[in-house]
Each structure stands twice: as structure tokens, then as C-alpha cells.
Enzyme design. Sequence first.
Site, short mmCIF file in Angstrom:
data_model
loop_
_atom_site.label_atom_id
_atom_site.label_comp_id
_atom_site.label_asym_id
_atom_site.label_seq_id
_atom_site.Cartn_x
_atom_site.Cartn_y
_atom_site.Cartn_z
NE ARG A 285 39.50 35.71 27.45
CZ ARG A 285 38.38 35.92 28.14
NH1 ARG A 285 37.33 35.13 27.98
NH2 ARG A 285 38.31 36.91 29.00
CE LYS B 89 49.79 42.22 37.84
NZ LYS B 89 49.40 41.26 38.93
CB CYS C 128 33.78 39.50 34.02
SG CYS C 128 34.45 38.44 32.72
CD GLU D 81 32.10 42.17 37.82
OE1 GLU D 81 32.16 41.31 36.93
OE2 GLU D 81 32.95 43.08 37.95
#
Length: 479
Positions: free
Chosen positions: A152, A167, A277, A374
Site C-alpha cells: 500500500r 522499515k 486498526c 484500541e
Amino acid sequence: MIGGSWRDASDRGTFPVENPATGEVLSWVADATPQDAIEALDAASGVQASWALKDPRDRAEILRRGYERLVTQTDRFAQVISMEMGKSVHEARGEVAYAAEFLRWFSEEAVRVHGRYQRAPAGPLRHLISKKPVGPCLLITPWNFPLAMITRKVGPAVAAGCAMVLKPAELTPLTAALFVSLMEEAGLPPGVLNLVSTTRAQDVVGALLADRRLRKVSFTGSTRVGRTILAGAAANVLRTSMELGGNAPFIVFEDADLDAAVEGAVQAKLRNMGQACTAANRFLVHRAVAASFVDRLRDRFAALSAAGGASDGEIMGPLISATARTNVHRMVEDAVDRGAALVLGGGIPAGPGHFYPPTILLDVRPGSRVLSEEIFGPVAPIQQFSDDREAIDLAMDSELGLAAYAYTRDLDRTLRLQDELQTGMLGINTGLISDPAAPFGGVKQSGLGREGGAEGIEEYLTTQYVGVRQAAPSPSDPP
């Protein structure tokens, strides 16, 4: 991988990559130092000018070949993803297909970077507006989708003409290494895509952000880390793309198709064991249908069995680490201590691996951690509401705004949700909204910028304006 060559870390350091289903060490990987990171940026900077001048069609063909190679190597990539991340081979194959589509999509976008020409409204100037690659980029990717989050970012960077330092997450570097090799086979020139795997992320990223040759950083991860990276990027005024945390509400209205809502809930909550997410983080259910929804959801969750990531089919794999599982369990305990009813799950199973069962909590009280944090695990906290206003207010009770989901058959309500929900993405009657052809991203503290869609490549382009003065015609010139 620096400048087209695989090499050891400058200090010969290595670190282990473990299988979260068994705890066994899969491989040892070079542990990059800040010196290695700067040498990777040396390589990227060294080829940036020539890579930017490469014909868009040539860049498009490299991405297309990468797409075709990735599709033919689906099983190979799926096995590696499953072993180092934990998801089932079946789900890993789905990630490979999703990841490949970013390469195909941006191979098509590479030749559609448009500028414009216009005459100044007043005066003799002509305006030439063009798009150029922003320059060397640092791409920082997470462990939960170790291939798709790379493509992406790499897809639009390649399409735009940007050289890169990648990374990956230290927990899942093997997929990244395999992908870099694939892009080399697809014809990506040496130095365009450089890989630094490391456990010293703060030092490595800090060194790169401080180097003025770096012109952009794209990060996917937590809001907390994103804030730190944004602060570091400010010194050199870097372009930034930040895909940060989520706290997605999943709203079930009284007119919902409950069977469809339950299947959507399974998809939005348990995909990737809840480690996404975009995962549904809070379930808001109308009181009129709450009992029926909870019964159906419990039956559906209870039918799923835990198994190692290498297992195929619809299974619940492990969480990524013991620390992650402990944090999820403490959230569940906190909710129960505050008065929530434990409908299903909620216990740490015996045996190897970092498994946690699908868990349902009913009537979760305000102030519970599962509502504000979360979860990143297979836990569904449920609150009830009485009317649309209460549902929307509960849904927006968060500093985050990445995704939201709603099940309703009412078109007027759908349009009202579009207007009032402060989220970058909204799924109506679906638990899966990610698509390479659509812009992915959030608002508020869920991030900046968009990935995917026609908007995705714009994140890697800068606009240049050239004003050309046209000489005034002489009296002898014909009209």
C-alpha cells in the site's frame, strides 16, 4: 537490502523472529543500526534523480510484473505470513490477494499523473503546472498485515517515482524481505527500494528523520508513536502520511438484518484476530434487538476454534505476543470489574502460543478501557442505545476517527450517519471496507493523508508551477 545487495548489519547484530503460535524461533535477521539506515538513504538518494526521470510506463510495467509474480507466489507468501504473524493460511492468502491489488492499481495510476496548462486570467503569463515525485521516502509498516501495508506504500511510491527506505515491524521482517526480493526480480533498479529490519526503531528512524535528504515519511501504527514521528518530521518539514489508531463503532439499528449484522460483526471484529486498526472496537446495539443480536453473535463466536497459524480454514489464530494477550485480558478484567456481564470467553487458555478466545461483554460501563482504547484482540464490548441521537453520540465519544460500521435499511438514516459521523471511512451493511481502489485513512487523531484510490499517489507527489511569459506581439505580426 541496501543498494541492491543483501548484507549483515554494520555491527553484525541479529534478532530472532518467532512463531506466535508456538514460540519457536523461525529465523535470525540482521538488526540494522543507524549507520545502516543512513547508508540505505545514501542508496535511495543516489538513484532518486534517475528514477524520477524514468518513463511512467516503465515504472508501471515493474509494478505490473510485481503483481503477476506475487499472485503466482501466493502460497509461498501466505506460509511466511502465517508463520511469523499467526493468521491462518486461509486468511493469509486473502492478505496476499489484497496486497497484490495495490501493485496492480498503482501500475495503472503511474501513467495517469496529470498536470495542466492554462493562460493567466490577466497578463501575458502562461501557467505550466506539473506533478513531480516528492523524493526519498521512509516507509514504516506494522506487523498485523506484514505484506499489504508494504504494498500500500511501495505501490504509489514506485508509481510516483520515489526511492524508498522500508522499515518493517521487527515482529514480521521475513515477509518484507521476501517482497523486496520479488520486486528486484520484477525489475526494480538497485537502490530504489532498500530494507532495514531492526529492533532499534527509535534510533534508526530518528537518524533518518534528521537527514535533510529524506523528504517524506509514511507510517502505519499507533497514535502514540505517530505523534512522536510527526514531531521528528517537523524539524525538516517532511511530507507525512499517518495511518494511526482506530476505535471503530459498530452500530446495529432496530431495522437491521440481524443475520447480516452478525456476519458483518464477525468479519469486522475477528478478522486478523481483531488485530486491525479498522476492527470493530465498540458494538452499539438498539435495545429492541440487543438480546437477539447477542444470542446470535455468541453462537457464531463460539463456533470458532483456536489453531496454529499454519492451519487452514476459518480458525482463530494466536495474538502476536504474550504482551499483547496480557493487555487484552486486562481490558476484559477491567470491564468485568466495572460491571460488564461476561457472555463468552474471557480466559487465557493453557498451552503454548498466544491464543485468546473470542469474547463478548454485555452492558459495558462508561469509563471501561475497552471503550476508550484500541483493543487489538477478539473482544466485542456491547452497549445498548434507545434512539439514533444516543447511538451517534456514543459512536463519536472518541478522539479517534478511522472507521465506523452501521447496519440499517433506512436510506435517510444512512445519509445522516454520513453527515454526522466524524470518521474517514464508513461501512453500511458491510463489515469489510478496505479496497485498494478506495481512499483509506482517518480524521482527528487517526491520522493524516490517504492510502489507496486515486488519492494514494498524490501523497508521493509535489506540485510545481512554472510561469512562462509570452512576449507581446509586435505591431507587424499578423493577428
